[in-house]
Design a protein around this motif. Structure first.
Motif, PDB file in Angstrom:
ATOM      1  N   LEU A 162      77.733  29.506  48.792  1.00 27.60           N
ATOM      2  CA  LEU A 162      79.185  29.293  48.781  1.00 27.60           C
ATOM      3  C   LEU A 162      79.615  28.101  49.632  1.00 27.60           C
ATOM      4  O   LEU A 162      80.802  27.774  49.671  1.00 27.60           O
ATOM      5  N   SER A 163      78.669  27.453  50.292  1.00 31.66           N
ATOM      6  CA  SER A 163      79.001  26.297  51.124  1.00 31.66           C
ATOM      7  C   SER A 163      79.604  25.192  50.258  1.00 31.66           C
ATOM      8  O   SER A 163      78.991  24.773  49.267  1.00 31.66           O
ATOM      9  N   PRO A 164      80.803  24.711  50.602  1.00 27.28           N
ATOM     10  CA  PRO A 164      81.479  23.728  49.741  1.00 27.28           C
ATOM     11  C   PRO A 164      80.786  22.373  49.678  1.00 27.28           C
ATOM     12  O   PRO A 164      81.019  21.606  48.741  1.00 27.28           O
ATOM     13  N   THR A 165      79.916  22.081  50.632  1.00 24.02           N
ATOM     14  CA  THR A 165      79.269  20.766  50.641  1.00 24.02           C
ATOM     15  C   THR A 165      77.812  20.834  50.188  1.00 24.02           C
ATOM     16  O   THR A 165      77.054  19.887  50.374  1.00 24.02           O
ATOM     17  N   ILE A 166      77.413  21.929  49.583  1.00 26.07           N
ATOM     18  CA  ILE A 166      76.006  22.117  49.200  1.00 26.07           C
ATOM     19  C   ILE A 166      75.538  21.039  48.211  1.00 26.07           C
ATOM     20  O   ILE A 166      76.299  20.598  47.344  1.00 26.07           O
ATOM     21  N   PRO A 201      77.743  14.652  42.256  1.00 22.55           N
ATOM     22  CA  PRO A 201      76.995  13.432  41.933  1.00 22.55           C
ATOM     23  C   PRO A 201      75.489  13.555  42.218  1.00 22.55           C
ATOM     24  O   PRO A 201      74.798  12.542  42.291  1.00 22.55           O
ATOM     25  N   ASP A 202      74.964  14.767  42.377  1.00 16.29           N
ATOM     26  CA  ASP A 202      73.565  14.950  42.789  1.00 16.29           C
ATOM     27  C   ASP A 202      72.616  14.920  41.589  1.00 16.29           C
ATOM     28  O   ASP A 202      72.826  15.638  40.613  1.00 16.29           O
ATOM     29  N   ASP A 203      71.573  14.106  41.699  1.00 12.77           N
ATOM     30  CA  ASP A 203      70.569  14.031  40.636  1.00 12.77           C
ATOM     31  C   ASP A 203      69.722  15.303  40.581  1.00 12.77           C
ATOM     32  O   ASP A 203      69.467  15.941  41.607  1.00 12.77           O
ATOM     33  N   GLY A 204      69.271  15.628  39.377  1.00 10.88           N
ATOM     34  CA  GLY A 204      68.369  16.758  39.179  1.00 10.88           C
ATOM     35  C   GLY A 204      66.919  16.315  39.188  1.00 10.88           C
ATOM     36  O   GLY A 204      66.588  15.209  39.638  1.00 10.88           O
ATOM     37  N   ASN A 205      66.054  17.157  38.654  1.00  9.07           N
ATOM     38  CA  ASN A 205      64.615  16.904  38.776  1.00  9.07           C
ATOM     39  C   ASN A 205      63.874  16.820  37.443  1.00  9.07           C
ATOM     40  O   ASN A 205      62.680  17.057  37.367  1.00  9.07           O
ATOM     41  N   GLU A 257      64.075  25.498  44.742  1.00  3.38           N
ATOM     42  CA  GLU A 257      65.437  26.040  44.745  1.00  3.38           C
ATOM     43  C   GLU A 257      66.395  24.858  44.757  1.00  3.38           C
ATOM     44  O   GLU A 257      66.375  24.054  45.693  1.00  3.38           O
ATOM     45  N   PRO A 258      67.254  24.725  43.730  1.00  6.03           N
ATOM     46  CA  PRO A 258      68.027  23.482  43.584  1.00  6.03           C
ATOM     47  C   PRO A 258      69.214  23.323  44.525  1.00  6.03           C
ATOM     48  O   PRO A 258      69.715  22.219  44.687  1.00  6.03           O
ATOM     49  N   GLY A 259      69.659  24.414  45.158  1.00  2.00           N
ATOM     50  CA  GLY A 259      70.824  24.340  46.042  1.00  2.00           C
ATOM     51  C   GLY A 259      70.419  24.253  47.502  1.00  2.00           C
ATOM     52  O   GLY A 259      69.801  25.174  48.030  1.00  2.00           O
ATOM     53  N   VAL A 260      70.765  23.136  48.147  1.00  2.03           N
ATOM     54  CA  VAL A 260      70.376  22.912  49.546  1.00  2.03           C
ATOM     55  C   VAL A 260      71.627  22.640  50.383  1.00  2.03           C
ATOM     56  O   VAL A 260      72.323  21.648  50.140  1.00  2.03           O
ATOM     57  N   PRO A 261      71.925  23.489  51.364  1.00  5.81           N
ATOM     58  CA  PRO A 261      73.104  23.236  52.205  1.00  5.81           C
ATOM     59  C   PRO A 261      72.974  21.916  52.961  1.00  5.81           C
ATOM     60  O   PRO A 261      71.890  21.559  53.419  1.00  5.81           O
ATOM     61  N   ARG A 262      74.078  21.213  53.060  1.00  3.08           N
ATOM     62  CA  ARG A 262      74.070  19.941  53.792  1.00  3.08           C
ATOM     63  C   ARG A 262      74.422  20.146  55.259  1.00  3.08           C
ATOM     64  O   ARG A 262      74.145  19.290  56.086  1.00  3.08           O
ATOM     65  N   GLU A 263      75.091  21.258  55.579  1.00  2.00           N
ATOM     66  CA  GLU A 263      75.487  21.502  56.968  1.00  2.00           C
ATOM     67  C   GLU A 263      75.443  22.997  57.265  1.00  2.00           C
ATOM     68  O   GLU A 263      75.532  23.820  56.360  1.00  2.00           O
ATOM     69  N   MET A 264      75.288  23.326  58.518  1.00  2.00           N
ATOM     70  CA  MET A 264      75.227  24.733  58.936  1.00  2.00           C
ATOM     71  C   MET A 264      76.651  25.245  59.165  1.00  2.00           C
ATOM     72  O   MET A 264      77.136  25.338  60.284  1.00  2.00           O
ATOM     73  N   PHE A 311      78.286  33.195  42.168  1.00  2.00           N
ATOM     74  CA  PHE A 311      78.129  31.748  42.109  1.00  2.00           C
ATOM     75  C   PHE A 311      76.665  31.435  42.397  1.00  2.00           C
ATOM     76  O   PHE A 311      76.211  31.535  43.541  1.00  2.00           O
ATOM     77  N   ARG A 312      75.940  31.146  41.336  1.00  2.00           N
ATOM     78  CA  ARG A 312      74.514  30.843  41.445  1.00  2.00           C
ATOM     79  C   ARG A 312      73.750  32.006  42.070  1.00  2.00           C
ATOM     80  O   ARG A 312      73.646  33.064  41.486  1.00  2.00           O
TER      81      ARG A 312
END
Length: 335
Positions: free
Chosen positions: A91-95, A102-106, A73-80, A276-277
């Motif tokens: 919908l987390s703005p910092t995901i 600027p996040d690299d893919g796979n 799953e490509p979307g990972v929350p950075r904060e709770m 959104f996704r």
């Protein structure tokens, strides 16, 4: 090719990538360097529809082990934050999101990812099916937001990969009839293959005329429209086509500003929803694939080794086929 093999953090896994699908957004970043406010400022690895094999786990990872086949799953929350707490982490703005600046893919040989967002694939689900969970998830999320249920009459606008997964999911969720539109006869044929009941090849009809054709084929106006193109005329047709009290879900993204018959929607109580996704869809998708309740295999029309990535992107850009899949592991020839 020459990037160092990354070391997984405590809660991460290192993967040898296997199958990575090319998405329209990948092509858009490649061609234009931006999508809306997401601007490519530094070199970026593309790819976010992916599956691979775990080769190393971080010290804090207990549910996965080397050798496990996983979908990512490509979307990972950075904060709770509040969105995560309410279960709407997309919908987390910092995901973090693969292949979104600027996040690299796979789309690479080796890739590390949060272990919590890597899902073990059952033996009867292929790597390709694992990679297709990402677009399938868009269909699951859109059809849930639309409220598709037993007996629903559904209009899907656009027969690209996302339109097709919405057909698949809507039928699986109980839709009695699905009509789909597109410019391309070959794409509409593929829609028939995956379960669409009716197809309309749009030529130069007005939005109202398209809506009238939809109603004529279904025998009534659809309660649900899923718009997958982002084209202004298609959004207009979606509003005109949707039954009073029904729901229009906007999936496709086009220009920031579009002109739509909003009063028509308002006075007929047509709900307009965005997506959104996706969120919380991977376990659902894996269960559906494992039980053979859905079949996404017909979506893959082209396969290329990673060495021919440019050719694969050119094929997608030209609109050939449906889903182009890249094979990142040269030693493995299984789908």
């Amino acid at each position: 090719e020459n990037r160092p093999i990354p070391e997984p953090g405590p809660n991460e896994v290192l993967l040898r990538m296997h199958s990575v699908g090319i998405c329209g957004s990948d092509v858009h970043y490649w061609q234009h360097g931006r999508i809306g406010d997401f601007i490519v400022k530094d070199p970026m690895v593309l790819g976010h529809e992916a599956a691979g094999t775990v080769i190393k786990v971080g010290v804090g990872v207990s549910h996965l082990k080397p050798g496990d086949r996983v979908a990512i799953e490509p979307g990972v929350p950075r904060e709770m934050d509040d969105f995560c707490k309410s279960g709407r982490y997309n919908l987390s703005p910092t995901i973090f999101f693969c292949a979104t600046p600027p996040d690299d893919g796979n789309l690479c040989r080796y890739y590390k990812h949060s272990a919590s967002y890597c899902y073990k694939l059952p033996d009867n689900v292929t790597f390709e099916e694992g990679a297709l969970i990402e677009p399938l998830s868009v269909g699951i999320h859109a059809c849930k937001r639309a409220g598709v249920t037993l007996g629903s009459k559904v209009f899907v606008s656009g027969s690209g990969p996302i339109g097709l997964v919405n057909v698949i999911v809507a039928k699986m969720m109980g839709a009695a009839a699905v009509v789909i539109t597109d410019l391309s006869a070959t794409r509409l044929q593929k829609a028939k293959e995956v379960g669409a009941d009716f197809t309309i090849q749009v030529k130069n009809e007005s939005p109202q005329e398209v809506a009238s054709k939809v109603e004529s084929l279904l025998g009534c106006m659809p309660e649900i429209t899923v718009e997958c193109t982002g084209v202004q005329a298609c959004i207009q047709a979606g509003i005109y086509a949707t039954r009073s009290g029904g729901t229009l879900v906007l999936v496709g993204l086009g220009p920031e500003m579009v002109t739509v018959p909003i009063v028509n929607a308002a006075v007929r109580e047509v709900d307009i929803r965005g997506i959104f996704r996706y969120c919380n869809t991977w376990p659902v998708a894996i269960a559906l694939l494992a039980s053979k309740r859905v079949n996404v295999r017909p979506l893959v029309t082209h396969r290329f080794p990673l060495e021919k990535a440019l050719e694969a992107f050119e094929t997608t850009k030209r609109g050939e086929g449906v889903k182009v899949m890249l094979k990142c592991d040269p030693t493995d020839h299984n789908p």
